[in-house]
Design a protein around this motif. Structure first.
Motif: not given
Length: 597
Positions: A329-353
């Motif tokens: 269960a914790r691994t699934a939560e971490l995978s979800e958090a990792n995906a969310q983190l990647r999404t936020e990183m992409e949003e920040r990259r677009r915001a920087r552009l």
């Protein structure tokens, strides 16, 4: 079973004794190290004072002149220094061995007038420059370490400055602990001790001849220099049996010895072992007895324990299963958090552009705003050549009607020159207004400044502002974007012109200093300058002194200079004084083409 119990008891007693001795050894060595550090610190602190005083001009003049007033002043000074440094006595001896000044001049044991020419430390300091000698005071009847330093002036020996370091406070501090502590010299004579009965006794028997020689030298007064009853315990030379004063029977101690750095002394700590060994042996023997009882009962409980072990294994398997489920269960939560983190990183990259694009838009808007402000002047600059072209064209037609082709040709050449001037102005306007991504390249500094002045020349002529351009190397090239660098100069020159207003003696000065790896450009005026409040926040957004200004021009200018790898600063120096530092571009190789302003 009785033999097993007896063997366990003996083994526990032996192991407990070894463990207790190891604990005592560790504690004794730690205590010895700490006390060595404290003793060394005290000695080093006392050593520095004689060296400093021997260089003091007042001490030298007192020995040279023997002036009573100087000596009285020196007595008081030594008294204050001795009290502040918590040392025994400070005194000054002339080259014949007589005491001229002393910190204890007020006491009955005053050293004034005493003859110390026989003391080894005096003779050794005279011959070698400095000396250290531990001895028993013949006047104060207190032991201490005598630190002597020769006093010289112009190559002449004037006397000896002596400081007597006493260790009574250290001995008092050691008495607070249960471990007897003492310090011996290289002859194994006890110099400092927490037990007064140990002082000036030896840990190793002295040769009778040597003992008599030491006693005759009065180094330790009339001390007998007899042997301390310190007997080694068989089996371990570090264990000593000692009878302390006031105790009925000898006690066993662990001796930890360490050398005292920068001296030939050795510090020893006697750590008592009886209490620690007895406590450890009692606990170990009790544990061994308990272990024997447990061993006797273990056979009858074997079946019960086996049954419990099976149940425990079942519970362990269930616990492992639950743990695996929680991990999944914790691994699934971490995978979800990792995906969310990647999404936020992409949003920040677009915001920087987006921010970068917005910054480019802001630069372009600033350029267009500047173009709007200078449009009238540029229109006038273009209008004059156009009017001249019309006049020269009409004159040329009249010349042709009269058949004067030579004058007509000259007029046509003038018209061509005027059209080139109009083309230069309109070309500069198009380049200035063009929106393009910043591109750093070598730009001649004179070219950028000329481009800015071409857009602002009419504005300066209209207000009668004197312009001085003094570039030490106009062809020097800097790493920048040419159009954006022109924008910076346009902004600064226009701000200076607005600050001068209609002032009759208004002047704008542009100068440069070219270095090996950088070029410094200054833009200054003789206007009213900037207030302290505005000066501190000039490069912050929306800070302006203009009624209709937005406060973004200088912010954008600073961003442009920073993008080029430079800096910009401002100060009041008879008006506003802007300093721009830009990296200098590498000069082209010999024979290569170079752009000139």
């Amino acid at each position: 079973m009785l033999a097993v119990m007896l063997g366990l008891d003996r083994a526990a007693d032996y192991a407990a004794r070894r463990w207790a001795l190891a604990q005592v050894e560790g504690g004794a060595e730690t205590a010895a190290a700490l006390r060595v550090a404290v003793l060394r610190s005290e000695i080093e602190k006392q050593r520095s004072l004689p060296i400093a005083l021997a260089q003091d001009p007042d001490v030298r003049r007192a020995l040279e002149t023997r002036d009573p007033e100087r000596l009285v002043a020196l007595n008081r000074r030594f008294e204050a220094l001795a009290a502040g440094a918590r040392t025994g006595v400070i005194y000054l001896i002339d080259d014949e061995g007589h005491t001229m000044a002393a910190s204890n001049f007020r006491t009955p044991e005053s050293f004034l007038g005493s003859d110390y020419g026989f003391r080894p430390y005096f003779r050794l300091a005279l011959s070698e420059g400095r000396a250290e000698h531990f001895a028993f005071g013949t006047v104060s009847h207190k032991p201490g370490l005598y630190l002597a330093q020769r006093v010289e002036a112009d190559g002449r020996v004037l006397g000896v400055l002596v400081l007597k370091a006493e260790f009574d406070p250290i001995e008092d501090e050691w008495r607070r602990f249960s471990e007897p502590t003492f310090v011996t010299d290289d002859r194994h004579i006890v110099l400092i001790a927490s037990e007064p009965a140990f002082r000036f006794r030896t840990t190793v028997a002295l040769d009778p001849v040597e003992r008599n020689a030491i006693r005759e030298s009065l180094q330790f007064g009339d001390a007998p220099l007899d042997l301390i009853d310190l007997t080694a315990v068989a089996g371990d030379p570090r264990l000593k049996r000692v009878r302390l004063p006031g105790r009925k029977a000898p006690e066993e101690f662990f001796e930890a010895s360490m050398p005292v750095p920068t001296t030939d002394w050795t510090l020893s700590v006697l750590a008592p072992t009886a209490a620690t060994i007895n406590l450890a042996a009692t606990a170990a023997r009790a544990s061994a007895a308990l272990l024997g009882v447990v061993a006797l009962g273990s056979a009858g409980l074997w079946r019960s324990r086996r049954r419990r072990r099976v149940l425990a294994e079942a519970r362990s398997a269930e616990a492992r299963r639950e743990l695996e489920e929680r991990v999944a269960a914790r691994t699934a939560e971490l995978s979800e958090a990792n995906a969310q983190l990647r999404t936020e990183m992409e949003e920040r990259r677009r915001a920087r552009l987006a921010i970068d694009a917005l910054q480019d838009e802001l630069v372009q808007a600033s350029k267009l705003a500047l173009l709007g402000q200078i449009a009238a002047g540029v229109a006038h600059e273009v209008n004059q050549p156009v009017a001249a072209i019309r006049t020269f064209a009409e004159n040329s037609r009249a010349f042709l009607d009269r058949g004067d082709t030579t004058s007509a040709t000259q007029n046509l050449e003038t018209i061509a020159a005027l059209t080139e001037r109009i083309g230069a102005i309109t070309g500069e306007l198009r380049a200035f207004a063009r929106k393009s991504a910043p591109q750093l390249e070598p730009v001649p500094l004179g070219t950028a400044i000329d481009g800015a002045l071409l857009l602002l020349r009419y504005r300066l002529l209209q207000t009668s502002i004197a312009l001085t351009v003094a570039l030490d190397a106009p062809g020097a090239r800097v790493m920048a974007d040419r159009v954006r660098l022109e924008q910076v100069f346009v902004n600064l020159i226009q701000n200076a012109a607005e600050a001068l207003g209609t002032r009759a003696d208004g002047e704008i000065r542009i100068a440069s200093q070219t270095g090996t790896d950088k070029v410094v450009v200054t833009v200054c005026d003789n206007g009213p300058g900037l207030s302290e409040e505005v000066l501190g926040a000039l490069f912050l957004p929306f800070t302006t002194t203009k009624p209709q200004g937005l406060g973004l021009g200088l912010v954008i200018s600073k961003d442009i200079i920073v993008e080029c790898g430079g800096t910009v600063a401002v100060e009041n120096r008879g008006g506003a004084h802007f300093t721009i530092t830009l990296p200098r571009a590498r000069e082209p190789a010999a024979g290569a083409e170079e752009e000139h302003p």
